[in-house]
Design an enzyme around this catalytic site. Structure first.
Site, PDB file in Angstrom:
ATOM      1  N   LYS A  46      16.225  52.956  22.749  1.00  0.00           N
ATOM      2  CA  LYS A  46      16.293  53.115  21.070  1.00  0.00           C
ATOM      3  C   LYS A  46      14.951  53.612  20.921  1.00  0.00           C
ATOM      4  CE  LYS A  46      18.537  52.555  17.172  1.00  0.00           C
ATOM      5  NZ  LYS A  46      19.612  53.697  16.653  1.00  0.00           N
ATOM      6  N   ASP A  83      23.059  54.095  20.585  1.00  0.00           N
ATOM      7  CA  ASP A  83      24.227  54.323  19.875  1.00  0.00           C
ATOM      8  C   ASP A  83      25.045  55.577  20.216  1.00  0.00           C
ATOM      9  OD1 ASP A  83      21.954  55.498  18.860  1.00  0.00           O
ATOM     10  OD2 ASP A  83      21.971  55.541  16.811  1.00  0.00           O
ATOM     11  N   ASP A  98      24.315  44.944  28.610  1.00  0.00           N
ATOM     12  CA  ASP A  98      25.020  43.972  28.534  1.00  0.00           C
ATOM     13  C   ASP A  98      26.346  44.619  27.557  1.00  0.00           C
ATOM     14  OD1 ASP A  98      26.370  41.603  28.296  1.00  0.00           O
ATOM     15  OD2 ASP A  98      24.774  40.631  26.906  1.00  0.00           O
TER      16      ASP A  98
END
Ligand code: NAD
Length: 361
Positions: free
Chosen positions: A195, A227, A251
């Protein structure tokens, strides 16, 4: 070859028993020792990771783990909850690299919620860094209650951090895995998920991974924001080969990837340290809703045992035998409830384990 067998709670005991049965069928000499972990250990000793269990795990070449947890422990203080046992094992054994393959077995194409053409032939590997990131950053928001809540607090915070060596070692693991997969016919691509557009930690991550990648000119490297990666995993999952990412993004993405194939009951995982010592467990939890009924799918655990043979015990051939046996029982039409569909034969946990043992011959 010493294996610590930690079945844990819920369906853990049922599925691990089947994996042990499969391991015992191989012509290999193992020393296996079983110990309590999670809620079962809390009930017996007042702690989810007793000293004796930790010692056994640390002294073994590999840990075969079932699952831990049950709703009845939800009111316990956080350090005493069953899930703390996994965090303790990861931390003490230095298990920094988590491997989660998401493979779609041809016979189970129909079990996925995605269109068959999107997942038929899917074979991707998610590698999640396991001992850094926001889950372990300091400082963390001040805890004013041991039950994990903050009555009356106005804010809470956690700190995201990664060191250069932490990123370098997981990047090397990913490039080496891609190289091995390429030798077996895969594309030879690493997608690093970050990110970097918002988080400094992940700009740093991206820079370090790029630097490490220069040592692997035979492997393609691309970068993707998390994303977008979450979206691409359901839009076009086959575009990935090896995905490497941090602890928190990993995760989430590894759970998403595991569901692409239809059943969480099919997916193994491995967590390794620098000495190839590893903890092997199914991707799913202890499934309290079906525990004790003899209906849980043991294949994820059996496939985890195969990963254990390959990565920690240097028995690649035996691992392939187990994987082939699993393919064979699926081809025979045997299915536990979670993967059952019209026209196939529904079997229980024990019968599925027996079928794999039989298929090994
Ligand atoms: P879960 O994975 O245990 O179960 C989710 C759903 O999948 C349930 O409907 C369950 O019946 C089904 N399922 C899971 N494994 C299956 C199998 N092998 N065969 C057939 N069906 C299967 O997740 P959950 O319900 O969110 O959590 C239950 C408990 O497990 C909680 O206490 C949670 O903390 C714990 N948990 C432990 C681990 C671990 O030990 N590594 C991981 C995740 C969750």
């Amino acid at each position: 070859m010493k294996i610590a067998v930690l079945p844990g709670d819920g369906i853990g005991t049922e599925i691990v028993a089947e994996a042990v049965k499969v391991l015992n069928t191989l012509d290999l000499k193992f020393e296996m020792e079983t110990a309590l972990v999670g809620g079962a250990a809390y009930d017996a000793y007042g702690h989810p990771l007793p000293e004796a269990t930790l010692k056994l795990a640390m002294a073994s070449d590999a840990v075969l783990f079932g699952a831990v947890g049950d709703w009845k422990y939800d009111t316990l203080d956080r350090p005493l909850r069953p899930e703390q046992a996994i965090l303790g094992l990861r931390k003490n054994m230095g298990l920094f690299a988590n491997f989660r393959p998401a493979i779609c077995y041809e016979q189970l194409v129909g079990a996925s919620s995605l269109k068959p053409e999107l997942i038929s032939g899917l074979d991707i590997l998610i590698i999640r860094e396991l001992t850094g990131d926001i889950y372990f950053g300091q400082p963390r928001g001040r805890r004013i209650a041991t039950d994990g809540h903050f009555p009356g607090a106005e804010e809470a915070f956690d700190t995201m951090r990664y060191s250069k060596p932490e990123i370098e070692r997981i990047a090397h693991v990913a490039f080496q895995a891609a190289r091995k997969r390429k030798a077996a016919g895969s594309e030879g691509r690493v997608t690093s998920v970050d990110k970097a557009n918002v988080l400094e930690t992940f700009q740093f991550w991206k820079d370090v991974v790029t630097e490490v990648g220069k040592a692997y000119p035979d492997i393609a490297l691309d970068h993707m924001y998390v994303d977008n990666a979450a979206m691409q995993l359901v839009k076009e999952p086959k575009r990935f080969d090896v995905v490497v990412t941090g602890n928190m993004f990993g995760d989430i993405l590894s759970d998403e990837a595991s569901m692409l194939t239809g059943s969480i009951g099919m997916l193994p995982s491995a967590s390794l340290n620098t000495k190839s010592q590893g903890l092997y467990e199914p991707s799913h939890g202890s499934a309290p809703d079906i525990a004790g009924k003899g209906v849980a799918n043991p294949l994820a655990t059996i496939l985890s045992a195969a990963m254990m043979l390959r990565f920690s015990l240097n028995q690649g051939e035996a691992a392939e035998r187990i994987e082939a046996a699993v393919q064979k029982v699926l081809a025979q039409g045997l299915r536990t409830g979670d993967i059952w569909s019209e026209g196939t034969t529904k079997v229980g946990t024990l019968e599925m384990g027996d079928a794999v043992v039989k298929a090994l011959d």
